[in-house]
Design a protein around this motif. Structure first.
Motif, PDB file in Angstrom:
ATOM      1  N   VAL A   6      37.618  85.121   5.766  1.00 45.07           N
ATOM      2  CA  VAL A   6      38.810  85.393   4.972  1.00 45.07           C
ATOM      3  C   VAL A   6      39.343  84.062   4.449  1.00 45.07           C
ATOM      4  N   LYS A   7      39.678  84.032   3.171  1.00 45.18           N
ATOM      5  CA  LYS A   7      40.201  82.813   2.567  1.00 45.18           C
ATOM      6  C   LYS A   7      41.575  83.097   1.975  1.00 45.18           C
ATOM      7  N   GLY A   8      42.277  82.054   1.643  1.00 44.16           N
ATOM      8  CA  GLY A   8      43.584  82.189   1.013  1.00 44.16           C
ATOM      9  C   GLY A   8      44.681  82.466   2.021  1.00 44.16           C
ATOM     10  N   PRO A   9      45.835  82.870   1.520  1.00 44.40           N
ATOM     11  CA  PRO A   9      46.991  83.074   2.399  1.00 44.40           C
ATOM     12  C   PRO A   9      46.739  84.054   3.538  1.00 44.40           C
ATOM     13  N   SER A  10      45.951  85.088   3.291  1.00 38.83           N
ATOM     14  CA  SER A  10      45.744  86.088   4.335  1.00 38.83           C
ATOM     15  C   SER A  10      44.936  85.556   5.516  1.00 38.83           C
ATOM     16  N   SER A  11      44.318  84.385   5.361  1.00 38.17           N
ATOM     17  CA  SER A  11      43.596  83.805   6.496  1.00 38.17           C
ATOM     18  C   SER A  11      44.551  83.402   7.619  1.00 38.17           C
ATOM     19  N   TYR A  12      45.832  83.257   7.299  1.00 43.21           N
ATOM     20  CA  TYR A  12      46.848  82.909   8.296  1.00 43.21           C
ATOM     21  C   TYR A  12      47.364  84.123   9.070  1.00 43.21           C
ATOM     22  N   PHE A  13      47.095  85.320   8.591  1.00 41.41           N
ATOM     23  CA  PHE A  13      47.737  86.511   9.137  1.00 41.41           C
ATOM     24  C   PHE A  13      47.501  86.738  10.627  1.00 41.41           C
ATOM     25  N   PRO A  14      46.280  86.610  11.141  1.00 39.47           N
ATOM     26  CA  PRO A  14      46.119  86.827  12.594  1.00 39.47           C
ATOM     27  C   PRO A  14      46.970  85.874  13.433  1.00 39.47           C
ATOM     28  N   SER A  15      47.043  84.615  13.039  1.00 40.25           N
ATOM     29  CA  SER A  15      47.836  83.673  13.834  1.00 40.25           C
ATOM     30  C   SER A  15      49.334  83.909  13.656  1.00 40.25           C
ATOM     31  N   ILE A  16      49.759  84.378  12.490  1.00 37.97           N
ATOM     32  CA  ILE A  16      51.175  84.706  12.281  1.00 37.97           C
ATOM     33  C   ILE A  16      51.572  85.849  13.215  1.00 37.97           C
TER      34      ILE A  16
END
Length: 70
Positions: A6-16
């Motif tokens: 996963v690339k882009g902003p959504s790559s942060y979602f699991p850690s958020i």
């Protein structure tokens, strides 16, 4: 064939979700409640009111605003 990362902003979602204890849908709803708002004002709200780090807040706002335009 392996799934592409996963690339882009959504790559942060699991850690958020893990770090701040809310689903992405909940965070996006919170951002949408504060619309219309400027990108950096929304980022500041997440940082100030919810203790979110800049990178996470920026990614969440960017993705939420991009999907709201579609």
């Amino acid at each position: 064939m392996a799934d592409a990362p996963v690339k882009g902003p959504s790559s942060y979602f699991p850690s958020i979700e893990k770090k701040y204890g809310r689903s992405i849908a909940e965070w996006q709803a919170l951002v949408r409640q504060n619309l219309p708002g400027k990108h950096m004002d929304l980022v500041s709200m997440l940082k100030t009111d919810h203790g979110m780090g800049h990178g996470h807040a920026n990614a969440l706002v960017a993705h939420t605003l991009a999907t709201a335009k579609n």
